[in-house]
Scaffold this active site. Structure first.
Site, PDB file in Angstrom:
ATOM      1  CG  ASP A   1      -2.238   0.718   0.962  1.00  0.00           C
ATOM      2  OD1 ASP A   1      -2.260   1.641   0.131  1.00  0.00           O
ATOM      3  OD2 ASP A   1      -3.243   0.362   1.599  1.00  0.00           O
TER       4      ASP A   1
ATOM      5  CD  GLU B   1      -6.500   5.210   3.041  1.00  0.00           C
ATOM      6  OE1 GLU B   1      -5.548   4.826   3.736  1.00  0.00           O
ATOM      7  OE2 GLU B   1      -6.367   5.501   1.838  1.00  0.00           O
TER       8      GLU B   1
END
Length: 853
Positions: free
Chosen positions: A319, A519
Site C-alpha cells: 500500500d 481511511e
C-alpha cells in the site's frame, strides 16, 4: 500456451545481461493449516520457460524498475522514459495533468504518454510496457463523470453475489476505456469494530458474505477462468488488504489486529479464499500489524501462507508507502518488505532513491537475487497473462475505442438497481411508507441535494470533502430523484435544507448522515451520531412538532447509535452511501399511481446495529451479542413490525482525549472541531482572513500570499506544506471552528509538532499558541533563533514549553497555533498535539524550546 512468435517478441524486449543468484531463505512453519485455494488457474509451462529467458537477459536495474510503482503527482514522463518503471498509479487526489475534472478521453491520452515512454528503450534498454493502477473503489470512482455504485457496505446489505459480478463487469468496462489496466479492488476486509474509518469499504462483519462476494467481484473485473479471463474489458484485480485490516484494536486504522492464527484465517482471510480461486492476479498488503508485527514485513504470512500454502501465484503489492513501517526501513529503502515477499512497491514520491537503494542492497547481498527474480517473474506473468505485449498502447486497444460504455445508461440502471437492493428499513410506524407520489413533499436535511455526501469518500477525490454537485455531472441526488418522480405523478416537492417550508407538506423526507471521509480520517471514538451536536435531531423534532410525519433517510458508512433520531422519526431508512444514482431511493420510497409499493425493501443488515453508544464491537455469533437490530434485520412492506420507544441513555465511554495525555490538533488528520485559516495583509496592511479550510489544499484571501497543500510524513497526506510568497506578513492558523474554553487546555504543558524547512530558514518566523480572538496568547515567540541549526529537507520534532507565564487573561481559545512569516519560502508541519508533559531531555531529531528561549 504461447506461440513461438510471441516468445521471440518477449525476448526482444530487453538488452542482454546476466545476473547473479543467491540462495532462497527458508520460511517458518505453523500449526494452523491454510487451505490451497488456487485450484482453477494453472500455469502455462511454455510461458514459464519464456519468463526464465527474459529474466536471464534482464539487468538488475531493469528488474528493480519493474518492482517500483511511482505516483503521477510526482512522476514525470521523462522519468518513466529514463527508468522504465513496471507500473504507476494515481492516488485518490490525483488526476492527469492535475485536472480534477479531466474527461475519460484525457485519462486515456495520459495513459498513452506513459505507455510510450515506458517502451522507449533509448535510456533504460527495456521495452516492457508499464501498467497503470487506480482505486476503482465503487465504480471508476476517481474519474469525473463515472458511474458510482453504492459503497461496499451497501452492497453487503443487498446480499446478492450475482449483482456484485455485474458491478465488477461494468466497473472494468469504465476503467478500460480510460486506458488503465489495473484496479486496486476489491476490498475484502471483515470489520470487527465499526469505529474504523474504512468500515464502508467492507461488505460485512460476516466472513460468509465477504467470501461469497470476493470471487464474484474478481471474476467480474478480470473475467471468468476458462471463459474470458483477462480478455477484452477485463482488468487486473487486487484483493486487499492482506490481512486483518478490519480487525484492529479500537478500530484504529493501520493499528494492531490481536487475534490468533485460526481467527485470522477463518474471519479475516475469508475473502482471499474465493478471490484466489477466481484467479485474482494481485494482492495488496495491509498497513496493520498482526499481534505486533507489521504485515508489510511479515514473511510467514506473505510467503509461506499466501504464496505457498494458499497457492497464490500472482504478485503482492504494498500500500501507499506501507514499507516505511517495517523495522529497519524508511521511505527510501526497505529490504525487509522485499525479503518478506512483497513483489511490487508503491513508492509514490521517493521512487528514485528507492530504486538506487534497492539496487545497492541487492549488490551488497542484503536482498537475494532469487527474491528479485521471483518478484519480477510474478509481475511479468500477470502482465503477459493480461496480454500487455499484444494489445499495444492504450488508445489502440479494441476496448478503449468503446467510450460509449463510460457512464452508459446500462451502468446507471445497474447502479440504481444496486441502490434499491441496498436500502434497509429499520422503522415504518403507522405504515407511513410508501409515500404517495401525488402528495406534497418536503425534502430537508443537508444530505437531500448533496451528491458528495451520498457518494462519500473515494469519489472523484480521496476524502470527498472538497466536492460539490458540479463534480458529479451525470449523477442524481436523493432530492432530484424524488422530485422527478413526484412531479411526474402530479405531486409537489419543496426543497428546504433547514426545514423552513413555504407551504406545509403532507410528509417530510429528511436526508441526513455522515460527511465524507476516507481511511483514518474516518476513525471515530464515539458511536453516537452527531455526538455533541444534535442539529439533525433538532430538525426532525421541529418538523414533528408541527404535526408533519417524518421519514428519515440516513446516509452513513457504518452502523451508528441513532436511538434519538429513530425515536423522533416515523420511518427510518438506512441508505448507506448510495453513489451517483439517487433515484434508487425514490424508487422504493414512493408508491405507484394505485398507492402500492413499486419496489419493496430487500436490504438486510450485513452489520449489526448498536442499541447503546458503547457497543463498539458487535458481531454476530459473539458472546453477549445484544444489538438493537440484529445482523440480517430489515423490514419490508409485507413484513411490518413497529419498534417501541428506545432508550436514549448516553454512556460515559470514549474520552475526549487519549489516555496518554495527548490532545491531538492535527495528528494524521484535522481534529473534528478544527480548520486551517490562511490570512494575508498584502492589500490592506491588516490581515484578511479567508474561509475555514478542512481540505488538504487552500490559499489566502488574495490568492497568492500563502498557499497550503498536503504532504506525506508517515501517512498519506498527514502533513501540510505552507508556502509564503509575499513581502508582507501572512499567517497560517489552526483554528477552532467554534472557540473553546481555555480551561479545556489547563493541563497542556507543551506543544509538540513535526517540522520541515524545504529551503532555508526564513529571516522571520513567529509562532503563537492558544490565542483568543483579541490576539492574547498563552505563548508567542520567534522561531528563527531556536531553529536556526535545522537542516532543510529533513523532518524534526519540535517541543515547545507552554507553562511559562500567567495566561489567565485568555478565557476562550480561538486559534490553537498561528505561524506568521513573509518572503518566499515553504515549510511543512505534521503531528501537531498538545501534551500534558514536556520532555526533560531531547531525543534524537527533537528540538526542545523551553521557557528561556
Amino acid at each position: 500456451m504461447i506461440s513461438m512468435k510471441r516468445s521471440i517478441s518477449l525476448l526482444s524486449l530487453l538488452t542482454l545481461s546476466l545476473s547473479p543468484y543467491a540462495a532462497a531463505q527458508p520460511v517458518d512453519k505453523s500449526a494452523v493449516e491454510w487451505p490451497y485455494v488456487n485450484t482453477g488457474l494453472k500455469r502455462d509451462p511454455e510461458l514459464e520457460k519464456v519468463l526464465d529467458q527474459i529474466l536471464e537477459r534482464m539487468t538488475l536495474a531493469q528488474k528493480v524498475a519493474q518492482m517500483i510503482q511511482p505516483e503521477i503527482g510526482y512522476l514525470s514522463v521523462a522519468q518513466m522514459r529514463k527508468y522504465g518503471f513496471g507500473s504507476y498509479l494515481n492516488g485518490g487526489n490525483t488526476a492527469p495533468y492535475g485536472q480534477k475534472r479531466a474527461s475519460a478521453e484525457v485519462w486515456l491520452k495520459y495513459a498513452d504518454e506513459m505507455y510510450e515512454a515506458s517502451v522507449d528503450a533509448k535510456e533504460d534498454g527495456s521495452r516492457i510496457p508499464t501498467i497503470w493502477g487506480t482505486d476503482a473503489m465503487h465504480g471508476h470512482s476517481n474519474v469525473y463523470g463515472a458511474t458510482l455504485f453504492p459503497h461496499n457496505i451497501g452492497l453487503g446489505a443487498a446480499n446478492d453475489p450475482e449483482l456484485i459480478h455485474r458491478i465488477g463487469v461494468a466497473t472494468a468496462k469504465e476503467v478500460a476505456v480510460t486506458g488503465i489496466e489495473w484496479s486496486f479492488a476489491p476490498t475484502v476486509a471483515v470489520v470487527r469494530d465499526d469505529r474504523w474509518g474504512r468500515t464502508y469499504e467492507s461488505y460485512s462483519e460476516d466472513p460468509a458474505i465477504v467470501k461469497a462476494y470476493a470471487g464474484q467481484m474478481v471474476s467480474g473485473l478480470q473475467g471468468t477462468l476458462g471463459k474470458d479471463f483477462l480478455q477484452g474489458f477485463g482488468r487486473i484485480a487486487t484483493a486487499k488488504h492482506f490481512v486483518g485490516d478490519g480487525g484492529t484494536e479500537k478500530g484504529i486504522d493501520r493499528g494492531d489486529t490481536l487475534v490468533d492464527e485460526q481467527g485470522l484465517r477463518d474471519i479475516h482471510a475469508a475473502g482471499y479464499m474465493t478471490a484466489i480461486q477466481a484467479g485474482v492476479q494481485s494482492v495488496m498488503v495491509s498497513f496493520n500489524s498482526w499481534n505486533g508485527v507489521r504485515l508489510h514485513g511479515h514473511k510467514y504470512l506473505l510467503t509461506d501462507v499466501l504464496k505457498n500454502q494458499m497457492g497464490f501465484d500472482g504478485f503482492v503489492v504494498t500500500d501507499w508507502n506501507g514499507h516505511k513501517f517495517v523495522e529497519g526501513c524508511d521511505l527510501e529503502q526497505c529490504a525487509g518488505a522485499i525479503n518478506a515477499g512483497v513483489d511490487v512497491l508503491m513508492v509514490p514520491e521517493h521512487f528514485e532513491a528507492f530504486y538506487h537503494n534497492t539496487i545497492r542492497q541487492v549488490e551488497q547481498g542484503i536482498i537475494p537475487m532469487t527474491r528479485i527474480d521471483d518478484a519480477v517473474r510474478r509481475f511479468l506473468r500477470a502482465k503477459i497473462r493480461w496480454g500487455l505485449l499484444e494489445r499495444g498502447k492504450p488508445s489502440s486497444r479494441v476496448e478503449s475505442a468503446q467510450m460509449a460504455v463510460f457512464n452508459s445508461q446500462e451502468h446507471k440502471d445497474l447502479a440504481r438497481e444496486a441502490v434499491r437492493k441496498s436500502l434497509v428499513l429499520l422503522k415504518n410506524n403507522q405504515k407511513v411508507l410508501p409515500l404517495s407520489a401525488k402528495s406534497r413533499l418536503l425534502v430537508a436535511g443537508d444530505g437531500a441535494d448533496n451528491i458528495a455526501k451520498q457518494a462519500g469518500g473515494w469519489s472523484v477525490s480521496w476524502q470527498g470533502t472538497d466536492n460539490s454537485n458540479a463534480d458529479f455531472p451525470n449523477a442524481t441526488s436523493v432530492y432530484q430523484g424524488l422530485r422527478q418522480q413526484v412531479e411526474a405523478a402530479g405531486g409537489k416537492v419543496e426543497l428546504a435544507v433547514d426545514g423552513n417550508y413555504s407551504q406545509k407538506p403532507d410528509v417530510a423526507v429528511v436526508v441526513i448522515g455522515e460527511n465524507p471521509y476516507a481511511e483514518w480520517f474516518g476513525d471515530i471514538q464515539q458511536l453516537e451520531y452527531q455526538h455533541g451536536d444534535k442539529s439533525d435531531l433538532a430538525l426532525i423534532k421541529k418538523l414533528k412538532s408541527q404535526g408533519i410525519p417524518v421519514v428519515t433517510v440516513f446516509l452513513t458508512g457504518r452502523p451508528l447509535w441513532t436511538n434519538k433520531e429513530l425515536n423522533a422519526s416515523d420511518a427510518f431508512v438506512v441508505a448507506w452511501l448510495p453513489g451517483s444514482e439517487g433515484q434508487g431511493v425514490a424508487d422504493v420510497l414512493l408508491a405507484d399511481s394505485q398507492g402500492k409499493a413499486r419496489y419493496d425493501f430487500q436490504g438486510k443488515l450485513s452489520f449489526s446495529w448498536p442499541g447503546s453508544d458503547d457497543q463498539f464491537v458487535l458481531n454476530k455469533g459473539e458472546t453477549n451479542y445484544d444489538p438493537l437490530f440484529a445482523y440480517g434485520y430489515g423490514l419490508t412492506y409485507a413484513n411490518h413490525t413497529e419498534p417501541g420507544l428506545l432508550s436514549e441513555q448516553v454512556s460515559a465511554t470514549a474520552a475526549s482525549s487519549s489516555d496518554d495525555g495527548i490532545q491531538p490538533l492535527f495528528l494524521r488528520n484535522l481534529s473534528a472541531d478544527m480548520a486551517w485559516v490562511l490570512s494575508d495583509s498584502s492589500a490592506t496592511g491588516a490581515l484578511n482572513t479567508a474561509a475555514l479550510i478542512t481540505t488538504p489544499y487552500g490559499v489566502s484571501a488574495d490568492g497568492k500570499s500563502l498557499a497550503m497543500q498536503s504532504v506525506n510524513l508517515s501517512y498519506q497526506e498527514d502533513g501540510r506544506q505552507l508556502r509564503w510568497n509575499t513581502t508582507a506578513k501572512a499567517s497560517a492558523s489552526l483554528r477552532y471552528i467554534k472557540p473553546v474554553a481555555a480551561s479545556k487546555y489547563k493541563t497542556a504543558k507543551a506543544l509538540r509538532f513535526s517540522l520541515r524547512f524545504d529551503q532555508h530558514l526564513p529571516s522571520e518566523l513567529s509562532l503563537a499558541v492558544l490565542c483568543d480572538q483579541q490576539g492574547q496568547c498563552q505563548r508567542q515567540l520567534s522561531l528563527t533563533k531556536p531553529l536556526a541549526h535545522l537542516k532543510p529537507g529533513l523532518w524534526h520534532t519540535v517541543e515547545l514549553a507552554l507553562d511559562c507565564a500567567d495566561a489567565s487573561a485568555v478565557k476562550r481559545i480561538s486559534d490553537a497555533l498561528v505561524f506568521s512569516s513573509s518572503g518566499q519560502h515553504s515549510l511543512a508541519v505534521a503531528d501537531i498535539v498538545l501534551a500534558a508533559q514536556i520532555s526533560t531531555e531531547a531525543a534524537q531529531g527533537t528540538v526542545l524550546i523551553g521557557c528561556a528561549n
